[in-house]
Structures are given as C-alpha cells and as structure tokens.
Design a protein around this motif. Structure first.
Motif, PDB file in Angstrom:
ATOM      1  N   ALA A 108      37.283   4.689  53.817  1.00  0.00           N
ATOM      2  CA  ALA A 108      38.168   4.213  52.706  1.00  0.00           C
ATOM      3  C   ALA A 108      39.600   4.476  53.321  1.00  0.00           C
ATOM      4  O   ALA A 108      40.455   3.474  53.035  1.00  0.00           O
ATOM      5  N   ASN A 109      39.713   5.572  53.721  1.00  0.00           N
ATOM      6  CA  ASN A 109      41.073   6.235  54.101  1.00  0.00           C
ATOM      7  C   ASN A 109      41.339   5.177  55.668  1.00  0.00           C
ATOM      8  O   ASN A 109      42.678   5.078  55.545  1.00  0.00           O
TER       9      ASN A 109
ATOM     10  N   ALA B 290      42.676   1.977  54.157  1.00  0.00           N
ATOM     11  CA  ALA B 290      44.038   2.009  53.433  1.00  0.00           C
ATOM     12  C   ALA B 290      45.279   2.180  54.471  1.00  0.00           C
ATOM     13  O   ALA B 290      46.024   1.728  54.239  1.00  0.00           O
TER      14      ALA B 290
ATOM     15  N   ASP C  54      31.874   7.628  53.221  1.00  0.00           N
ATOM     16  CA  ASP C  54      32.644   6.696  52.292  1.00  0.00           C
ATOM     17  C   ASP C  54      33.948   6.815  52.295  1.00  0.00           C
ATOM     18  O   ASP C  54      34.946   6.083  52.267  1.00  0.00           O
TER      19      ASP C  54
ATOM     20  N   PRO D  30      40.596   6.472  46.097  1.00  0.00           N
ATOM     21  CA  PRO D  30      41.879   5.293  46.089  1.00  0.00           C
ATOM     22  C   PRO D  30      41.582   4.583  47.194  1.00  0.00           C
ATOM     23  O   PRO D  30      41.125   4.891  48.418  1.00  0.00           O
ATOM     24  N   ASP D  31      41.991   3.265  47.037  1.00  0.00           N
ATOM     25  CA  ASP D  31      41.988   2.031  47.729  1.00  0.00           C
ATOM     26  C   ASP D  31      43.199   1.931  48.424  1.00  0.00           C
ATOM     27  O   ASP D  31      43.261   0.798  49.495  1.00  0.00           O
ATOM     28  N   SER D  32      44.201   2.877  48.475  1.00  0.00           N
ATOM     29  CA  SER D  32      45.384   2.534  49.201  1.00  0.00           C
ATOM     30  C   SER D  32      46.264   3.989  49.428  1.00  0.00           C
ATOM     31  O   SER D  32      45.789   4.989  48.834  1.00  0.00           O
TER      32      SER D  32
ATOM     33  N   ARG E 283      46.153  -1.012  55.910  1.00  0.00           N
ATOM     34  CA  ARG E 283      47.145  -1.812  55.384  1.00  0.00           C
ATOM     35  C   ARG E 283      48.366  -1.119  54.758  1.00  0.00           C
ATOM     36  O   ARG E 283      49.198  -1.831  54.327  1.00  0.00           O
TER      37      ARG E 283
END
Length: 244
Positions: free
Chosen positions: A141-142, A145, A137, A8-10, A148
C-alpha cells in the motif's frame, strides 16, 4: 498500526495521522521531522501539513530516498512482492534471506520467509503468517501511495538535509527519474537549498543513520535544533519513533 486498522491509501492521509500526533504531543514550538525510505515522502508531507497549520519546520531530514517523480509504478504479483521484500529486509539486516526458486504458492513462500527470519533472529519464534502478511500489505500500500504522490513546492523555506548511502545498490530499484541530479529531485520541491550528506556504507542502516545524524548535529546549527526540539520525529516506512 493495529491489525484491524485501515491502511492509509495515500501519502497525504498517512501524513495527516503523524501531523495530528505531533500536534497532540507538542502543540506549540518548532518541529523537526525526518523519514527514511517511504518515510521521506511522509516527512515532506508532514512538514507541508504542519506548515499549513502555522507551525515552523526547523528541520527536514530525507533519508536514502528520491523525491516523487512521474515514473511508472512497478507491478508485481503477490509472490514477486514477497521476494522483493525478503531481498530488502536481508539487505537492511545484512543477512541474506533467499527464498527457494519457484517455491510454491504465496502462503508457502510466506511461511518460508518467516522461518528464515526467525532463524536469523529477525522475528521472534511463534510469529504467525498473518503478522508478516499484514506487513506485506502495508508495504504494498505504501509503494502504491508513493507512486501516486505528486506534491507541489513547499513554500516555506525549510532547512533540509538529504542523507544518502555511500553508493547505490544494483540489486534494488534506484532513482532513474532524476538522472545525475545530486539532490535526487528534492531541490525542486523545497524553497531552501538542500544539504547532502553521504554515508560510508553501501546501504543505509540504523548505525549509519545515527552516525550521519551526529555529524550533522555537530556541523550545522539547524541539525542541532533537532536534539533540542521536544517535537522531533523520525518516520520510518511503517512506524514512528522518538529521536535520541
């Protein structure tokens, strides 16, 4: 996550998976959620999404993490990320995992970290580099996220407790965005007052979490509801487990 599953990107997208899983497991009744580190952000967002679906959030546990803030995201290259993750794993496991100074390229450093983790019995023998690379990875990514994530105030008066280690660790990034605010920025995101529970160790580990949890369950009726709720969830940085 499965090796072939998209990361997940968010925070919102990751939390939606947890919210759907909770709904599928326990479609009715109050829900208690708690999260450690990045999982604290997920716990807040799960509470937000379930609340928007009409679910009652009986308890929100935020473990050893500050609230989201408008702060610059730290940039690292591949090797610097690996060094930082080795530091964090070593701190949590109370087993230093130093990588050699300037040790080669990313694959070489990855292999060195696996070797040290296997020697420390933090990984089983035979783990391939693709397994740890996948973890790295996900961690990266976390972190992106989290940088943001800008949630608004949670309208429902959710009982929340912020669990903190006894002191900050100077070797790790700490919360500078919220200054000396005791609740680390969470109070502005929650309608109900935030209780604060300090641990006795310089960093949060599994034993410390469970010790604090038992104290909170005895001390507050809201925390006691966690043990009674069949839909209680504990969200870590990368996984979910049932609470005891």
């Amino acid at each position: 996550q499965r090796p072939d599953e998209a990361i997940p990107d968010s925070v919102e997208a990751a939390a939606a998976r947890y919210a759907d899983a909770i709904e599928a497991t326990q479609p009715a009744g109050p829900v208690a959620v708690a999260g450690h580190s990045y999982g604290a952000l997920l716990a807040l967002e799960v509470a937000r999404q379930l609340s928007s679906r009409g679910r009652v959030i009986a308890f929100l546990g935020l473990l050893d993490n500050a609230a989201p803030a408008d702060a610059p995201v730290i940039q690292r290259d591949d090797c610097a990320w690996l060094d930082y993750i080795a530091l964090r794993i070593g701190k949590l496991a109370q087993t230093p995992l130093p990588l050699p100074e300037g040790a080669g390229d990313y694959p070489a450093r990855l292999a060195a970290l696996i070797e040290r983790m296997v020697a420390a019995r933090l990984l089983p023998a035979g783990v391939g580099p693709e397994t740890l690379a996948r973890f790295v990875d996900i961690y990266r990514a976390n972190a992106a996220a989290a940088g943001r994530y800008r949630p608004g105030r949670l309208a429902a008066p959710v009982p929340a407790t912020l669990f903190l280690a006894a002191s900050d660790d100077p070797d790790l990034e700490r919360d500078d965005a919220h200054g000396a605010e005791p609740a680390r920025g969470w109070a502005r995101l929650l309608a109900a007052p935030v209780l604060i529970a300090r641990g006795t160790q310089p960093r949060m580990n599994a034993n410390e979490v469970m010790t604090i949890g038992r104290k909170r369950r005895r001390a507050a009726s809201s925390a006691a509801s966690i043990a009674d709720s069949p839909s209680s969830r504990f969200i870590t940085a990368n996984s979910t487990i049932r609470m005891a």
